[in-house]
Design an enzyme around this catalytic site. Structure first.
Site, PDB file in Angstrom:
ATOM      1  N   SER A  73     -77.315  15.799 -43.109  1.00  0.00           N
ATOM      2  CA  SER A  73     -78.098  16.929 -43.615  1.00  0.00           C
ATOM      3  C   SER A  73     -79.597  16.650 -43.713  1.00  0.00           C
ATOM      4  CB  SER A  73     -77.569  17.384 -44.980  1.00  0.00           C
ATOM      5  OG  SER A  73     -77.706  16.362 -45.934  1.00  0.00           O
ATOM      6  N   GLY A 132     -65.902  18.321 -58.189  1.00  0.00           N
ATOM      7  CA  GLY A 132     -67.234  18.685 -58.666  1.00  0.00           C
ATOM      8  C   GLY A 132     -67.896  17.509 -59.347  1.00  0.00           C
ATOM      9  N   PRO A 133     -69.177  17.630 -59.627  1.00  0.00           N
ATOM     10  CA  PRO A 133     -69.907  16.529 -60.275  1.00  0.00           C
ATOM     11  C   PRO A 133     -69.442  16.307 -61.706  1.00  0.00           C
ATOM     12  CG  PRO A 133     -71.290  18.484 -60.043  1.00  0.00           C
ATOM     13  CD  PRO A 133     -70.028  18.779 -59.313  1.00  0.00           C
ATOM     14  N   PRO A 134     -69.802  15.162 -62.301  1.00  0.00           N
ATOM     15  CA  PRO A 134     -69.395  14.895 -63.686  1.00  0.00           C
ATOM     16  C   PRO A 134     -70.014  15.894 -64.658  1.00  0.00           C
ATOM     17  CG  PRO A 134     -70.207  12.896 -62.608  1.00  0.00           C
ATOM     18  CD  PRO A 134     -70.545  14.034 -61.708  1.00  0.00           C
ATOM     19  N   GLY A 135     -69.278  16.179 -65.733  1.00  0.00           N
ATOM     20  CA  GLY A 135     -69.825  16.995 -66.812  1.00  0.00           C
ATOM     21  C   GLY A 135     -69.745  18.490 -66.615  1.00  0.00           C
ATOM     22  N   LYS A 151     -77.847  21.577 -54.043  1.00  0.00           N
ATOM     23  CA  LYS A 151     -79.157  21.290 -53.424  1.00  0.00           C
ATOM     24  C   LYS A 151     -80.208  22.313 -53.873  1.00  0.00           C
ATOM     25  CE  LYS A 151     -77.202  19.035 -49.340  1.00  0.00           C
ATOM     26  NZ  LYS A 151     -76.943  19.111 -47.900  1.00  0.00           N
TER      27      LYS A 151
END
Length: 813
Positions: A693, A370-373, A736
């Site tokens: 995409s 997953g993304p940071p944070g 997104k």
């Protein structure tokens, strides 16, 4: 204690037909033997008194079948017992009586009755024909064998009273010999009763011989065990005494130093460490080498360091998992908001372990992507807390040396174990939660590939015998719970990815961030800044303004920093003025404390030709992707700029080819494709971009360019395009969609193939205030995104129809 009869020959005194009964527990008295008995039950004391007063001191002894019965009936007693005479009686302080009895003869109960609080029995005395076996050869052989076996038993350590031993050697009658020998055997009361019930002297002698033979065999085995143990002890004691003598000599000569103490300390630590046999042998081998070396040599220092690592590793230490599922869920919910998939997986692991409680269970190998944070690392700490295990974190970002994982060989200067063994030592147990952070950022060079070294560590079938190059001996990693974290999986080698269970942790929506800020971040930052909750109140509007205009991230790390910045400003004001008042954090106060907004909505203000809002996934979350297309006089070339990757370039070519193929349907002059060069640009040219995409976004820009119809500014899209115009599913949809919401876009076009994923995985509030349109063909995209495109198609169709009608009229004329 058993004693021999005082007289070898029994005194011939008539035995009464009726005698008082003394039920005895767990004890059989044989004829010719003297034995002390302690009596406490009232009816038994009465029986003794009756025997002394009225029955010439004769009493009948019968064994109870169950020793726990206080008042036995006839069914609770064995029929065959012993007629005995009371030699002495002594009253004790605790109301008990001690009597010394001598067995006289066997007897069998005919009738039992209770009168005057005591038991009386009528008996048949069982006599023996003493001359029956006088010349029997088998009897003689058995007597000789028994005496030899008794001598052997004594040499093996059996204790027999000397007087009784003399009597046994002098007795000739087989029945009497059998009874005397039976009295010295280690028998259970049931076995002794069985011998008492055998009336035939020869048969009784055979039985006693067999039991004596069995006991001698048991004594021989015990003697062997004692001898082996004594020899081992003697060897250890000899070594100990020799060491003590050497120590004393060295001290006397003034040569005693810390070296020998050090060796002894290592030896003691090796014994206490609980290491496997193979490892212990290696440790002892190295210890012997150290003993022979000069203490100041370089090699001695290397061996000391090696032994320190071996004795300090938790070879047999583990924490006990706390299998309370409700408690674990409570901890996980308290520390983290949402993340239901991860929590569910941990509870499943606990549930399975609870059911398998007494069986070994391999630790799971999870990978949070997953993304940071978003809380990947802190989630690992919560999992360890919920399980009751130790937590250790190792960051692998930028690691490029294979030895960082497997360790260096001891031949190198400054060699040490790899990060895995270091983490195990740090944890102090062999079943910690071990987090391998940033596993997607491993590098490789001429020193090896650390990702390949991790293959063994993260394989449940191999890590039971993980061999670190430094240790050179196997260590069991199968009980470790490995948790890896990554921002993306495309940089993780496929074999390594195959060994891990991937759990995706998507970014947070604005509503989720609001909840996390109020329940987790603000309380934590209030504590950090020393402010009390009663002086600070964040309004929902103020928090939303802070989230929208001062952060742009999938996680909440930057949000926490901004909250901290606001609270620091408040702390400063309180410190300067000394006045404590309540601060209500609104939009205006956020702007006052943090300055001008850092981020503004990215939505285009006007509909433009050739400008499309695409959606992209990045390792830090979702992003808005502006795609611009323009044309200029030329020779029909396609120019692509903006640091596009090969896949994205191919998507642009596919899009252009599709629009060309449909030029007639769309009312585009096919010559325009030859007269004009097409330039597609994706802004933020310094950032590399790739992936399929953006296919429908580029196709929409090109279609808008050649039809000269503007694209709606409040529509965003993502999806892959094929040459036939099909729209294929893509990934990263939650990120997104959240990016579109942040940009205040209300319509998002998505592939039909992603419908189930979006509807199941996205929480309802994420889909709130946004129109998600699912399409499976590019023509549907053009109709939704390009202004007046559907009307244009109708006009083109109408013109074609009129043209055909005119041609028919002309042909008819």
């Amino acid at each position: 204690m058993l004693q021999p009869s005082i007289d070898d020959e029994q005194v011939e005194v008539p035995i009464p037909e009726e005698l008082p009964l003394l039920p005895i527990r767990d004890l059989v008295v044989f004829p010719y033997m003297v034995f002390p008995i302690f009596v406490g039950r009232p009816f038994s004391i009465k029986a003794i008194e009756e025997a002394i007063e009225n029955h010439d001191r004769y009493i009948f002894l019968a064994l109870q079948k169950d020793k726990d019965i206080e008042e036995p009936t006839e069914e609770d007693l064995y029929k065959t017992g012993t007629v005995a005479t009371i030699l002495r009686m002594m009253r004790l302080d605790d109301d008990r009586i001690k009597i010394l009895v001598q067995g006289v003869a066997r007897g069998r109960i005919k009738e039992l009755r209770k009168e005057d609080d005591l038991y009386k029995v009528k008996i048949d005395v069982i006599g023996e024909d003493r001359d029956r076996y006088a010349e029997n050869i088998e009897v003689e052989a058995l007597k000789h064998s028994i005496r030899d076996l008794i001598d052997k038993a004594i040499t093996l350590g059996k204790q027999i009273i000397p007087d009784l031993l003399e009597i046994i050697k002098s007795v000739e009658e087989p029945g009497k010999l059998a009874d005397l020998v039976a009295s010295i055997l280690d028998l259970k009361s049931e076995e002794a009763q069985e011998i008492l019930e055998i009336t035939d002297p020869l048969e009784r002698l055979r039985k006693v011989h067999d039991l004596l033979l069995k006991e001698v065999g048991l004594l021989e085995i015990q003697h062997k065990i004692r001898t082996a143990a004594r020899e081992s002890m003697e060897k250890d004691q000899r070594e100990y005494f020799l060491r003590q003598q050497i120590k004393a000599i060295q001290e006397e000569l003034g040569e005693r130093d810390e070296r020998q103490e050090e060796i002894e300390q290592y030896r003691l630590k090796i014994e206490k460490s609980g290491m496997p046999e193979e490892v212990r042998k290696e440790a002892e081998k190295q210890l012997k080498r150290l003993e022979k070396m000069h203490p100041d040599s370089a090699e001695a220092g290397v061996i000391r360091t090696y032994l320190d690592w071996l004795v300090e590793l938790p070879w047999n230490k583990r924490t006990k998992d706390r299998l309370d599922l409700k408690r674990a869920k409570k901890i996980l919910d308290k520390d983290h908001y949402d993340l239901e998939k991860v929590k569910e997986r941990i509870l499943e692991y606990l549930a399975v372990q609870k059911l398998k409680r007494d069986k070994a269970m391999k630790g799971p190998i999870l990978c949070f992507v997953g993304p940071p944070g978003v809380g990947k690392t802190s989630l690992g700490k919560s999992i360890a807390k919920a399980l009751g295990r130790k937590f250790v974190r190792q960051s692998l970002g930028g690691v490029r040396d294979e030895a960082e994982i497997r360790g260096h060989r001891r031949t190198y200067v400054g060699a040490m174990p790899g990060r895995i063994i270091q983490a195990i030592k740090q944890a102090g147990t062999k079943n910690p939660v071990l987090m391998l952070d940033e596993v997607d950022k491993l590098a490789s060079d001429f020193r090896g590939d650390p990702a390949s070294a991790l293959l063994e560590v993260l394989d449940p079938e191999q890590n039971k015998d993980f061999v670190d190059h430094y240790l050179g001996v196997p260590f069991d990693l199968s009980e470790v719970m490995f948790i890896c974290t990554a921002n993306r999986i495309d940089t993780i080698p496929r074999p390594l990815l195959d060994r891990m269970e991937i759990i995706r942790i998507p970014g947070y929506a604005e509503e989720e961030k609001l909840h996390i800020a109020k329940n987790y971040l603000i309380p934590r930052q209030l504590k950090e800044t020393g402010l009390k909750p009663k002086y600070v109140e964040f309004t929902d509007a103020g928090l939303k303004y802070l989230i929208r205009h001062y952060t742009r991230e999938a996680g909440v790390r930057s949000l926490e920093r901004q909250i901290n910045a606001v609270l620091r400003k408040i702390a400063k004001e309180i410190a300067l003025t000394g006045k404590k008042k309540k601060y209500r954090i609104t939009k205006s106060l956020v702007k006052k404390f943090l300055g001008a907004p850092l981020y503004m909505p990215e939505k285009e203000k006007e509909d433009e030709i050739g400008v499309v809002t695409g959606l992209a996934w990045t390792e830090v979350g979702g992003e808005i992707l502006k795609i611009e297309a323009t044309r200029m006089p030329g020779k029909g070339q396609l120019i692509l700029t903006g640091s596009l990757g090969d896949v994205m370039k191919e998507s642009a070519m596919t899009a252009l080819s599709y629009v060309k193929s449909k030029s007639d349907e769309y009312g585009i002059d096919v010559k325009d494709f030859q007269k004009y060069d097409v330039h597609v640009h994706v802004p933020a040219g310094a950032i590399p971009k790739d992936g399929p995409s953006a296919g429908i976004s580029i196709a929409t820009a090109i279609a808008s360019l050649f039809t000269q119809l503007p694209v709606k500014s409040d529509v965003a899209m993502t999806g892959e395009i094929t040459l036939r115009g099909k729209v294929l599913p893509v990934g990263g949809l939650k990120e997104k969609i959240l990016a579109a919401k942040r940009a205040d876009i209300h319509t998002v076009i998505l592939p039909e193939g992603n419908r189930d994923e979006v509807m199941e995985d996205l929480p309802p509030f994420t889909r709130k205030n946004i129109n998600l349109v699912f399409v499976d063909h590019i023509d549907d995209v053009f109709k939704i995104a390009i202004k007046d495109f559907e009307e244009r198609l109708k006009k083109v169709k109408s013109r074609k129809k009129k043209k055909k009608e005119k041609e028919k009229v002309r042909e008819g004329a």
